[in-house]
Design a protein around this motif. Structure first.
Motif, PDB file in Angstrom:
ATOM      1  N   TYR A  50      -5.816  -2.896   3.044  1.00 22.69           N
ATOM      2  CA  TYR A  50      -4.382  -2.730   3.283  1.00 22.69           C
ATOM      3  C   TYR A  50      -3.651  -4.061   3.099  1.00 22.69           C
ATOM      4  O   TYR A  50      -2.629  -4.135   2.397  1.00 22.69           O
ATOM      5  CB  TYR A  50      -4.167  -2.181   4.691  1.00 22.69           C
ATOM      6  N   TYR A  51      -4.196  -5.117   3.726  1.00 19.86           N
ATOM      7  CA  TYR A  51      -3.522  -6.405   3.644  1.00 19.86           C
ATOM      8  C   TYR A  51      -3.680  -7.052   2.278  1.00 19.86           C
ATOM      9  O   TYR A  51      -2.790  -7.793   1.821  1.00 19.86           O
ATOM     10  CB  TYR A  51      -4.020  -7.341   4.747  1.00 19.86           C
ATOM     11  N   GLU A  52      -4.785  -6.773   1.588  1.00 21.17           N
ATOM     12  CA  GLU A  52      -4.920  -7.250   0.210  1.00 21.17           C
ATOM     13  C   GLU A  52      -3.875  -6.588  -0.681  1.00 21.17           C
ATOM     14  O   GLU A  52      -3.256  -7.237  -1.540  1.00 21.17           O
ATOM     15  CB  GLU A  52      -6.324  -6.953  -0.305  1.00 21.17           C
ATOM     16  N   LYS A  54      -1.019  -5.333   0.397  1.00 23.80           N
ATOM     17  CA  LYS A  54       0.266  -5.895   0.789  1.00 23.80           C
ATOM     18  C   LYS A  54       0.482  -7.275   0.175  1.00 23.80           C
ATOM     19  O   LYS A  54       1.581  -7.611  -0.291  1.00 23.80           O
ATOM     20  CB  LYS A  54       0.333  -5.996   2.316  1.00 23.80           C
ATOM     21  N   GLU A  55      -0.564  -8.076   0.169  1.00 28.13           N
ATOM     22  CA  GLU A  55      -0.471  -9.418  -0.396  1.00 28.13           C
ATOM     23  C   GLU A  55      -0.148  -9.366  -1.886  1.00 28.13           C
ATOM     24  O   GLU A  55       0.670 -10.140  -2.387  1.00 28.13           O
ATOM     25  CB  GLU A  55      -1.786 -10.160  -0.160  1.00 28.13           C
TER      26      GLU A  55
END
Length: 220
Positions: A50-52, A54-55
Motif C-alpha cells: 500500500y505504501y509503496e 502511495k509512494e
C-alpha cells in the motif's frame, strides 16, 4: 479389584487426560502462533504494498507538478520574449512616420514600392491608393515608373490614383495597388512591409535578442 487399584486406575486416567489436554493446548498454541505470524506477515506485506503504491503515486504526482511548473515557466519566458518583440515592432511602427517625413529618402522608397507592385500584378490597368498628403509624390513616382515597367515587360500600362478613397490616417506611408477588378491587391504600405520583413527576419531577431536556441537541431 480393590479400592486402591481403582484409585490408581483413576489417577492414571486423569494423568493421561491432563497430558492429552496439555498436548492439545500446546498444539493449539503452536497453530495459533503460526496462524498469527502468517496473518501478521500477510498484513505487513499488504501495508508495505500500500505504501509503496502511495509512494509511487506521490512520486508520479511530483513529476507531473514539476513538469507543469516547468511548462508554465517556459510559457512565461516565451510570452515575455514575444512581448519584448511586440514592443520592439510597435516602436519600429511609430518610427515609420519619420521615414515618410524625410524628403530625401521617401520618394526613392515610394519608387521601389510602386514599381514592385507593378511587377507583382502584371496587369494592363491598375489603381493606386495612397495617403492624401502623398498624392503629388505618388503621381510623380507613377509617371517615372511606367516607362521602366513598359521597357521591362514590353506591354502597356494604365495607372490611376483613387482620389475618392485615400489610405486612412493611421497608415504611415506607402501604397496599395489593385488590379482593374479590385479583387487582387498588393499592399505595399510601410506597415505591411515592416510586418513582412519582421516575419521573414523573426529567427534572426530572436537570435539577436535572446541568443541561439540550444535545443534547435536544424537551421533553415
Amino acid at each position: 479389584v480393590s479400592k486402591t487399584d481403582i484409585k490408581h486406575m483413576m489417577a492414571f486416567i486423569e494423568q493421561e487426560a491432563n497430558e492429552k489436554a496439555e498436548e492439545i493446548d500446546a498444539k493449539a498454541e503452536e497453530e495459533f502462533n503460526i496462524e498469527k505470524g502468517r496473518l501478521v506477515q500477510t498484513q505487513r506485506l499488504k501495508i508495505m504494498e500500500y505504501y509503496e503504491k502511495k509512494e509511487k503515486q506521490i512520486e508520479q504526482q511530483k513529476k507531473i507538478q514539476m513538469s507543469n511548473l516547468m511548462n508554465q515557466a517556459r510559457l512565461k519566458v516565451l510570452k515575455a520574449r514575444d512581448d519584448m518583440i511586440s514592443e520592439m515592432l510597435n516602436e519600429a511602427r511609430q518610427r515609420l512616420a519619420n521615414v515618410a517625413k524625410d524628403p530625401a529618402r521617401y520618394p526613392t522608397l515610394l519608387d521601389g514600392l510602386i514599381l514592385q507592385g507593378f511587377y507583382q500584378l502584371l496587369e494592363p490597368k491598375l489603381t493606386v491608393r495612397c495617403r492624401k498628403q502623398d498624392l503629388q509624390v505618388v503621381q510623380a513616382s507613377i509617371q517615372k515608373n511606367i516607362p521602366i515597367y513598359k521597357a521591362a515587360v514590353k506591354t502597356n500600362l494604365e495607372v490611376r490614383i483613387d482620389q475618392d478613397n485615400f489610405l486612412p490616417p493611421d497608415v504611415s506611408g506607402g501604397v496599395e495597388i489593385y488590379n482593374s477588378s479590385g479583387k487582387i491587391k498588393v499592399s505595399n504600405t510601410l506597415e505591411s512591409r515592416l510586418d513582412l520583413m519582421a516575419q521573414q527576419m523573426m529567427p534572426e531577431i530572436r537570435v539577436a535578442l535572446f541568443g541561439a536556441n540550444p535545443n534547435r537541431k536544424f537551421m533553415d
